[in-house]
Enzyme design. Structure first.
Site, mmCIF file in Angstrom:
data_model
loop_
_atom_site.group_PDB
_atom_site.id
_atom_site.type_symbol
_atom_site.label_atom_id
_atom_site.label_comp_id
_atom_site.label_asym_id
_atom_site.label_seq_id
_atom_site.Cartn_x
_atom_site.Cartn_y
_atom_site.Cartn_z
ATOM 1 N N THR A 30 0.813 -1.228 0.000
ATOM 2 C CA THR A 30 0.000 0.000 0.000
ATOM 3 C C THR A 30 0.840 1.269 0.000
ATOM 4 O OG1 THR A 30 -0.129 0.058 2.431
ATOM 5 C CG2 THR A 30 -1.846 -1.185 1.254
ATOM 6 N N CYS A 34 2.564 2.755 9.446
ATOM 7 C CA CYS A 34 1.626 2.848 10.565
ATOM 8 C C CYS A 34 2.329 2.725 11.907
ATOM 9 C CB CYS A 34 0.574 1.731 10.483
ATOM 10 S SG CYS A 34 -0.384 1.667 8.967
ATOM 11 N N CYS A 38 -2.060 0.513 15.202
ATOM 12 C CA CYS A 38 -3.034 0.834 14.162
ATOM 13 C C CYS A 38 -4.213 -0.142 14.205
ATOM 14 C CB CYS A 38 -2.388 0.786 12.782
ATOM 15 S SG CYS A 38 -3.483 1.319 11.445
ATOM 16 N N ARG A 41 -6.679 -3.828 9.763
ATOM 17 C CA ARG A 41 -6.345 -5.253 9.717
ATOM 18 C C ARG A 41 -4.851 -5.420 9.465
ATOM 19 N NH1 ARG A 41 -8.993 -9.660 5.503
ATOM 20 N NH2 ARG A 41 -7.818 -11.484 6.236
ATOM 21 N N ARG A 63 4.131 6.767 2.911
ATOM 22 C CA ARG A 63 3.373 7.910 3.412
ATOM 23 C C ARG A 63 2.643 7.527 4.693
ATOM 24 N NH1 ARG A 63 0.493 5.730 -0.825
ATOM 25 N NH2 ARG A 63 -1.750 5.351 -0.489
ATOM 26 N N CYS A 65 -0.018 6.796 7.612
ATOM 27 C CA CYS A 65 -1.383 6.291 7.654
ATOM 28 C C CYS A 65 -2.316 7.374 8.183
ATOM 29 C CB CYS A 65 -1.439 5.056 8.569
ATOM 30 S SG CYS A 65 -3.098 4.416 8.863
ATOM 31 N N ASP A 446 22.224 16.876 48.516
ATOM 32 C CA ASP A 446 20.867 17.269 48.882
ATOM 33 C C ASP A 446 20.441 16.578 50.171
ATOM 34 O OD1 ASP A 446 18.141 18.454 47.868
ATOM 35 O OD2 ASP A 446 17.734 16.395 48.542
#
Length: 493
Positions: A30, A34, A38, A41, A63, A65, A446
């Site tokens: 695709t 992601c 995500c 599926r 790119r 999601c 301290d």
């Protein structure tokens, strides 16, 4: 950067939130990458590849999601595994609104531009420019979806002085224009001018101990500058954007625990100017990008710290809004109680700070900058002559460059600041710990730390504290927080 594909595979299939922001899954079929959480599926393993950072995934041509929104992922702890020079470069890049040339960045770091490019290629697999563009495009996407600011303002907020350049970079990464993203996320009937306040969402990797963090900040809140009411932290702020203009306002921060994010409401900013810098400062203030699991793995080896970690699994190191502000507060707090130090710091604010009234009619103050304190005497604050002299010297050293808050090593910082009269190791370490968010800072002398490490009613000695804390490195500052939390009574620093 090397990551374990088997671990990534198990984490994404389980949608394990502990791994959110630690890596990104890129789907070859695709062209999308992601977060491991995500809701889509899960793709087949043979169709995915893993990247340690969003910048790497985008640079490889994938790119983001639009469903899981990598722009909202918590900061990657992978940055902490790279070389010190690259870490310093990243902090410098994120500390300014506009981009810096590689040559200028290298000059500030004291290395050659060629060497800096090689370090980025070796440790991150991308160039400094690619990192800058990806992070700013992701931030712009967040503003497009989460606010109603005009696109031109969002371009400026994200560090782009040219709308054409912004559109080009954004489309290259998201494969769509900012206008298309805006139409998908908002109704065209929304009046952007009426949409106030501006809201930012700061995602984090759980757990987060919000109540102990608020309690720590609330006990040290400066009247008129900051306050903690219930589960909400508020403070005034001013941001210099590099164009000789200071933008001021008031912010409110609360925890949306169900969605693992802090919600920031910003009032008084015309156009929201300074949002990227506000985002970075708030992430440091609340220590949202820390790798809790890595810290716990080291600190739990100490029996005293281990019991505290069980009570506070979402430990954070409370930072500071501004290093200079916190440095003055640390100097004022030398050898006095927290309450007394806050009272004196409040006097400094009312005498030398700028005041303004918000839309509700509430008066707020801005903590004064070094330039505003150049002629200040400090003798009217209720401090000793010696302390007033130390404050004057520190302000002068800040103005003439003897003291600077640029990214540097803990040792260099301590050497730099203890060379000034009236400032010892405790003060230097405490400023480094809170003001500069240095995770290995440790104020060994301290009183609270010595009490917590003592036995049979006897306080430990500073040398003993340093020896015991050696095993906590590089997270000694978190060990100090746990020691203060372990005290059941008495004042804590």
């Amino acid at each position: 950067m090397k990551i374990d594909a088997a671990v990534c595979s198990s984490a994404r299939l389980a949608r394990d939130r502990r791994f959110d922001g630690r890596f990104f899954t890129a789907v070859k079929t695709t062209g999308i990458f992601c977060r491991p959480i995500c809701p889509a599926r899960p793709p087949l393993e043979r169709n995915v590849t893993y990247f340690a950072t969003a910048a790497e995934a985008a640079n490889a041509g994938f790119r983001p999601c639009l469903r899981c929104r990598p722009d909202s992922a918590p900061g990657s702890p992978a940055w902490g595994l790279v070389s010190t020079t690259v870490q310093r470069a990243l902090k410098l890049m994120r500390g300014e609104r506009e981009p810096q040339s590689v040559e200028r960045l290298a000059e500030r770091l004291g290395v050659s531009s060629r060497y800096l490019r090689r370090l980025f290629a070796e440790h991150l697999g991308v160039s400094p420019l690619a990192v800058w563009q990806t992070e700013r495009a992701l931030f712009a996407f967040r503003l497009l979806r989460d606010t109603h600011l005009p696109i031109a303002d969002i371009a400026y907020e994200s560090g782009f002085n040219s709308l054409r350049r912004f559109n080009g970079v954004f489309k290259q990464i998201y494969q769509r224009t900012p206008s298309e993203v805006r139409r998908e996320g908002h109704s065209s009937r929304v009046d952007v001018r009426a949409a106030t306040p501006v809201r930012l969402y700061l995602d984090y990797r759980p757990p987060l101990d919000w109540q102990p963090l608020l309690a720590f900040l609330g006990a040290r809140a400066l009247t008129g500058v900051e306050q903690v009411e219930g589960e909400v932290y508020s403070r005034s702020f001013a941001v210099d954007t590099g164009d000789l203009v200071r933008y001021r306002g008031v912010m409110r921060v609360y925890n949306d625990a169900e969605r693992n994010r802090l919600v920031v409401e910003i009032f008084g900013q015309e156009g929201g100017t300074g949002l990227y810098l506000l985002n970075q400062r708030l992430r440091r203030l609340f220590d949202l990008d820390t790798d809790i699991e890595e810290i716990q793995a080291i600190l739990k080896e100490d029996t005293l710290l281990s019991s505290q970690l069980r009570e506070n699994p979402g430990l954070r190191l409370p930072g500071a809004w501004d290093p200079f502000e916190y440095a003055l507060r640390a100097i004022l707090g030398q050898q006095i109680s927290v309450a007394a130090a806050s009272t004196i710091a409040g006097r400094l604010v009312t005498r030398y700070g700028e005041s303004f009234v918000d839309d509700s009619g509430t008066e707020w103050f801005l903590f004064p900058q070094a330039e505003q304190l150049a002629e200040a005497d400090f003798s009217d604050l209720g401090v000793t002559r010696t302390r007033a002299k130390t404050l004057r010297e520190f302000v002068a050293a800040t103005l003439d460059g003897r003291v600077n808050f640029a990214e540097q090593s803990l040792e260099d910082w301590c050497t730099q600041v203890t060379s000034l009269p009236g400032i010892g190791d405790w003060t230097a370490q405490y400023i480094a710990m809170r003001g500069l968010s240095m995770p290995d800072a440790f104020p060994a002398s301290d009183l609270g730390i010595l009490q917590a490490l003592g036995s049979e009613g006897e306080k430990a000695k500073p040398k003993e504290a340093l020896a015991r804390a050696e095993q906590w490195r590089p997270w000694r500052a978190y060990g100090a927080i746990l020691l203060w939390q372990s005290l059941k009574s008495g004042e804590q620093k």
